[in-house]
Write a protein that holds these residues in place. Structure first.
Motif, mmCIF file in Angstrom:
data_model
loop_
_atom_site.group_PDB
_atom_site.id
_atom_site.type_symbol
_atom_site.label_atom_id
_atom_site.label_comp_id
_atom_site.label_asym_id
_atom_site.label_seq_id
_atom_site.Cartn_x
_atom_site.Cartn_y
_atom_site.Cartn_z
ATOM 1 N N ARG A 143 -2.932 12.112 2.628
ATOM 2 C CA ARG A 143 -1.984 10.951 2.888
ATOM 3 C C ARG A 143 -0.774 11.145 3.343
ATOM 4 O O ARG A 143 -0.020 12.088 2.727
ATOM 5 C CB ARG A 143 -2.069 10.170 1.358
ATOM 6 N N ILE A 144 -0.288 10.298 4.355
ATOM 7 C CA ILE A 144 1.307 10.406 4.882
ATOM 8 C C ILE A 144 2.057 9.689 3.960
ATOM 9 O O ILE A 144 1.873 8.256 4.088
ATOM 10 C CB ILE A 144 1.245 10.115 6.263
ATOM 11 N N ILE A 145 2.779 10.055 3.009
ATOM 12 C CA ILE A 145 3.342 9.189 2.190
ATOM 13 C C ILE A 145 4.818 8.969 2.835
ATOM 14 O O ILE A 145 5.471 9.785 2.461
ATOM 15 C CB ILE A 145 3.333 9.538 0.645
ATOM 16 N N LEU A 146 5.111 7.601 3.033
ATOM 17 C CA LEU A 146 6.646 7.561 3.630
ATOM 18 C C LEU A 146 7.292 7.457 2.077
ATOM 19 O O LEU A 146 7.285 6.416 1.204
ATOM 20 C CB LEU A 146 6.828 6.214 4.319
ATOM 21 N N GLU B 19 0.655 8.831 -6.396
ATOM 22 C CA GLU B 19 0.909 10.242 -6.553
ATOM 23 C C GLU B 19 1.848 10.575 -7.590
ATOM 24 O O GLU B 19 1.466 11.580 -7.935
ATOM 25 C CB GLU B 19 1.915 10.407 -5.067
ATOM 26 N N ALA C 279 0.809 6.212 9.093
ATOM 27 C CA ALA C 279 0.942 6.404 7.581
ATOM 28 C C ALA C 279 0.065 5.287 7.024
ATOM 29 O O ALA C 279 -0.369 5.531 5.960
ATOM 30 C CB ALA C 279 2.608 6.524 7.728
ATOM 31 N N LEU C 280 0.523 3.900 7.539
ATOM 32 C CA LEU C 280 0.062 2.791 6.756
ATOM 33 C C LEU C 280 -1.491 3.209 6.556
ATOM 34 O O LEU C 280 -2.254 2.945 5.651
ATOM 35 C CB LEU C 280 0.356 1.635 7.707
ATOM 36 N N LEU C 281 -2.335 3.496 7.645
ATOM 37 C CA LEU C 281 -3.699 3.869 7.566
ATOM 38 C C LEU C 281 -3.971 4.823 6.489
ATOM 39 O O LEU C 281 -5.218 4.914 6.041
ATOM 40 C CB LEU C 281 -4.161 3.926 8.933
ATOM 41 N N ARG D 192 -8.305 11.832 1.671
ATOM 42 C CA ARG D 192 -7.609 12.487 2.865
ATOM 43 C C ARG D 192 -6.133 12.784 2.523
ATOM 44 O O ARG D 192 -5.832 12.600 1.477
ATOM 45 C CB ARG D 192 -7.899 11.422 3.959
ATOM 46 N N VAL E 69 0.698 -1.264 -0.003
ATOM 47 C CA VAL E 69 0.264 -0.034 -0.079
ATOM 48 C C VAL E 69 0.906 1.406 0.139
ATOM 49 O O VAL E 69 0.546 2.281 -0.828
ATOM 50 C CB VAL E 69 -1.041 0.063 1.086
ATOM 51 N N MET E 70 1.921 1.325 0.799
ATOM 52 C CA MET E 70 2.650 2.359 0.888
ATOM 53 C C MET E 70 3.313 2.664 -0.627
ATOM 54 O O MET E 70 3.425 4.039 -1.065
ATOM 55 C CB MET E 70 3.874 2.426 1.804
ATOM 56 N N ALA F 9 0.647 4.138 -2.865
ATOM 57 C CA ALA F 9 0.410 5.457 -2.787
ATOM 58 C C ALA F 9 1.684 6.224 -3.592
ATOM 59 O O ALA F 9 1.111 7.159 -3.986
ATOM 60 C CB ALA F 9 0.522 5.746 -1.190
ATOM 61 N N GLN F 10 2.807 5.665 -3.356
ATOM 62 C CA GLN F 10 3.891 6.476 -3.999
ATOM 63 C C GLN F 10 3.533 6.738 -5.748
ATOM 64 O O GLN F 10 3.841 7.455 -6.125
ATOM 65 C CB GLN F 10 5.252 6.018 -3.794
ATOM 66 N N VAL G 40 -2.790 5.873 3.926
ATOM 67 C CA VAL G 40 -2.676 5.484 2.301
ATOM 68 C C VAL G 40 -3.545 4.356 2.012
ATOM 69 O O VAL G 40 -3.567 4.014 0.660
ATOM 70 C CB VAL G 40 -1.196 4.990 2.041
ATOM 71 N N LEU H 266 -12.198 1.475 5.252
ATOM 72 C CA LEU H 266 -11.663 1.924 6.593
ATOM 73 C C LEU H 266 -12.539 2.867 7.356
ATOM 74 O O LEU H 266 -12.594 3.012 8.266
ATOM 75 C CB LEU H 266 -10.225 2.194 6.274
ATOM 76 N N GLU I 165 -9.748 7.255 -5.064
ATOM 77 C CA GLU I 165 -8.737 8.194 -4.631
ATOM 78 C C GLU I 165 -8.169 9.079 -5.759
ATOM 79 O O GLU I 165 -7.901 10.278 -5.271
ATOM 80 C CB GLU I 165 -7.537 7.510 -4.111
#
Lengths: 328, 335
Positions: free
Chosen positions: B276-279, A200, B260-262, B274, A192-193, A196-197, B264, A266, A225
């Motif tokens: 997003r806290i993208i690491l 983006e 962060a995980l939540l 929302r 997921v992370m 997201a990257q 994204v 969620l 999203e």
């Protein structure tokens, strides 16, 4: 996040139908699909496996496997119908105007060539006048654009992580400055992370280059999203097509409604998760009438006999369901 | 849940894999810290979700519990008995009690075996059926428990004749046939179409209700865990960084990694887009675990102390919610 959609329509698909030849029969994989794609628009193409998403995208580029046939319709791009072009003309459109990131493509990079060579090959193949030095500069520019430092250009695919390989694929797809990017499940195998990257990055590229993107996915969350418009497909046909807000908040097709309830949210952890009984139809055993009718909780007599047309709910919102026809 | 009810308990479990070249001439001085001190309890009849990104050690944990990997250090307790280092026979007995549900029902079923044979195989391996009638009876019972009713119509079918959801039920039936106490479910729905995921999740919930079975749900998908799990454990680089009741963890995550995980996880509603806290980047190589807090190089809230000292799980508020973060245990006063 404001959509930066311009008014100019880049791609316009009408009545597109595609079939696969099998044992002397033509099995319909995509039937009568319409959509428009404007400059800077992100369109989400959603549906379950086997619903025809990938077939539809391959037919836009006329890259169907040998058994595939486009039986009807038009694909208008830049004032011409791509289906009328010769193979040579079509090969100019591919990559230069419309590029595609194929499903799982990040695992299809050539393992024994540095990434620079693979990207510059795409550049020079489409424009023979580009010198090797120019191509190298362009590769560096492309890598930086997708967030990879240019000095990694001499590295091999195994030296990149999955997310980084997907970035390399995006750089390669952008090599010839296309106007339309088709991305088939670009984040499906990623965490997921990392997902997201990548999402983006797609949004950033849309912003910077005015790129129009078709995002093929089964993930309703991803579509919500980042997409502006959504085309929901079921059994090779459009179930519902509109802007993202109307599809998620005012869905009229029972398939869309139920699919949304089947997807974990969620933000609503206490909502009941439902499953749609049965499973998606197979091409060689399509039900009569509406293709969703055997699984549809709202089906009535007529649904099992006739195929519903594509009805307009209101301007910019269409659905293939008799319930809509009754309301209009 | 009482103190004694744990079906499975892990204490300071570590698993190191030699990094780099293997072979008798290779000198290994570096190790992959796949599990780096994991403490976890699975209560009887509980569904516990173990969430984290790939490479965080969740699969190593499952393999270690299945006895397919030997822990380097630490102990595994099953129903109050230390089962860490066991004889072959003891290991086999334990296997009956802990069964695994694999991820991909398209890959994990032998295409040449009938459903009946697939589900009967564990009985044969463990020599648990005295005769053919008993064998058939137990297979049918397992199939029906997994929701394949009536069982006899599935017995002679081949996997390709079934849908994805039905196949995953066969995988579950093959795990149930030994009547285990614990199911390890590794991403049990990620390969299934969205429209049929709920039926498999509901089946797991039902098995817990009906049989009191405990489930360790291994997943990267926190949204799915939210529907099923009583508690959630979030793992990062071989260690559990946050643990608590599902609702507490999802509604008020305490660890910046969980936050962060939540943030994204895509929410299927465009009106709820929302921040997003993208690491950036990805989790560091587990060969070189960062000093101090292992999350500090990527942490948006990093403080001086985090670079030096390694935080342990500490209580967040009054309940059982815990997180390994200096913002929780250090009062958050540093800078």
């Amino acid at each position: 996040m404001k959509p930066v959609t311009g008014q100019k329509t880049l791609l316009s698909v009408r009545h597109l139908s595609v079939g696969y030849e099998s044992e002397g029969k033509l099995l319909p994989a995509v039937e009568d699909v319409h959509f428009d794609l404007r400059e800077g628009e992100v369109l989400g193409l959603v549906g379950e496996s086997g619903c025809g998403k990938t077939t539809l995208m391959l037919s836009l580029l006329r890259l169907l496997p040998v058994a595939g046939r486009i039986t009807r319709g038009e694909v208008r791009f830049g004032g011409q119908d791509l289906l009328d072009l010769s193979e040579t003309e079509m090969s100019q459109v591919r990559w230069r105007d419309i590029a595609m990131i194929f499903q799982g493509a990040m695992n299809a990079l050539n393992p024994v060539l540095p990434v620079e060579q693979q990207i510059s090959e795409a550049i020079r193949r489409h424009d023979a006048s580009v010198s090797a030095a120019q191509a190298t500069r362009r590769v560096e520019e492309l890598l930086e654009m997708v967030g990879i430092t240019a000095n990694r250009k001499d590295q091999y695919p195994f030296q990149f992580s999955g997310g980084m390989r997907q970035r390399v694929m995006i750089a390669m797809a952008l090599a010839c400055r296309p106007q339309v990017l088709i991305a088939d499940e670009p984040t499906t195998a990623l965490d997921v992370m990392i997902q997201a990257q990548i999402l983006e990055l797609l949004l950033e590229l849309r912003e910077r280059l005015g790129l129009a993107v078709i995002l093929v996915t089964h993930d309703l969350g991803v579509v919500a999203e980042i997409c502006d418009t959504v085309l929901v497909m079921y059994g090779g046909m459009t179930a519902e097509y509109s802007d993202v807000d109307r599809v998620y908040n005012h869905a009229v097709h029972p398939y869309t409604q139920n699919l949304l309830k089947a997807f974990p949210d969620l933000s609503q952890p206490n909502a009941r998760l439902i499953s749609i009984p049965g499973y998606p139809p197979r091409l060689d055993a399509l039900p009569s009438g509406c293709r969703f009718s055997p699984r549809c909780p709202a089906a009535f007599e007529r649904c099992h006999q006739e195929t519903p047309g594509l009805y307009t709910v209101e301007e910019g919102h269409t659905a293939r369901c008799f319930l809509v026809e009754g309301k209009v | 849940m009482s103190e004694t009810a744990a079906v499975l308990e892990l204490r300071n479990l570590r698993k190191l894999f030699p990094a780099g070249r293997s072979g008798i001439w290779a000198r290994t001085s570096e190790f992959v810290h796949a599990l780096d001190g994991v403490d976890l309890r699975l209560e009887k009849g509980e569904i516990l979700a173990l969430a984290g990104e790939s490479g965080c050690g969740k699969s190593t944990l499952a393999l270690t519990l299945m006895g397919l990997e030997k822990p380097t250090q630490g102990t595994i307790w099953f129903e109050g008995e230390d089962v860490t280092r066991q004889s072959r026979a003891g290991r086999q007995r334990l296997c009956r009690q802990i069964q695994m549900v694999f991820q991909d029902p398209y890959e994990s079923l032998n295409p040449l075996m009938t459903i009946g044979e697939i589900v009967a195989e564990p009985l044969d391996v463990h020599r648990l059926a005295q005769n053919r009638e008993e064998r058939r009876g137990r297979v049918e019972k397992a199939l029906e428990e997994a929701g394949l009713k009536p069982a006899h119509i599935f017995m002679n079918r081949l996997p390709h004749e079934l849908s994805g959801g039905q196949r995953q039920r066969v995988v579950i039936a093959a795990a149930l046939v030994l009547e285990p106490e614990v199911l390890l479910a590794d991403e049990p729905v990620s390969m299934l179409d969205v429209s049929i995921r709920a039926e498999i999740l509901n089946l797991l919930a039902e098995l817990r209700e009906r049989r009191g079975i405990s489930v360790l749900l291994i997943t990267h998908d926190l949204a799915t865990s939210a529907y099923l799990a009583d508690r959630v454990a979030v793992m990062y680089l071989g260690r559990i960084v946050e643990l608590g009741e599902t609702q507490a963890v999802l509604e008020s995550p305490a660890h910046p990694y969980t936050q962060a995980l939540l943030s994204v996880i895509p929410v299927p509603n465009p009106r709820k887009r929302r921040e997003r806290i993208i690491l950036q980047g990805q989790p560091p190589n587990p060969v070189h675990v960062p000093a101090g807090c292992r999350f500090h190089p990527r942490c948006p809230k990093v403080m001086e102390r985090c670079r030096v000292e390694d935080p342990v799980l500490a209580a967040v508020g009054a309940g059982s919610h815990q997180a390994a973060c200096w913002l929780v245990s250090g009062g958050g006063s540093d800078e």
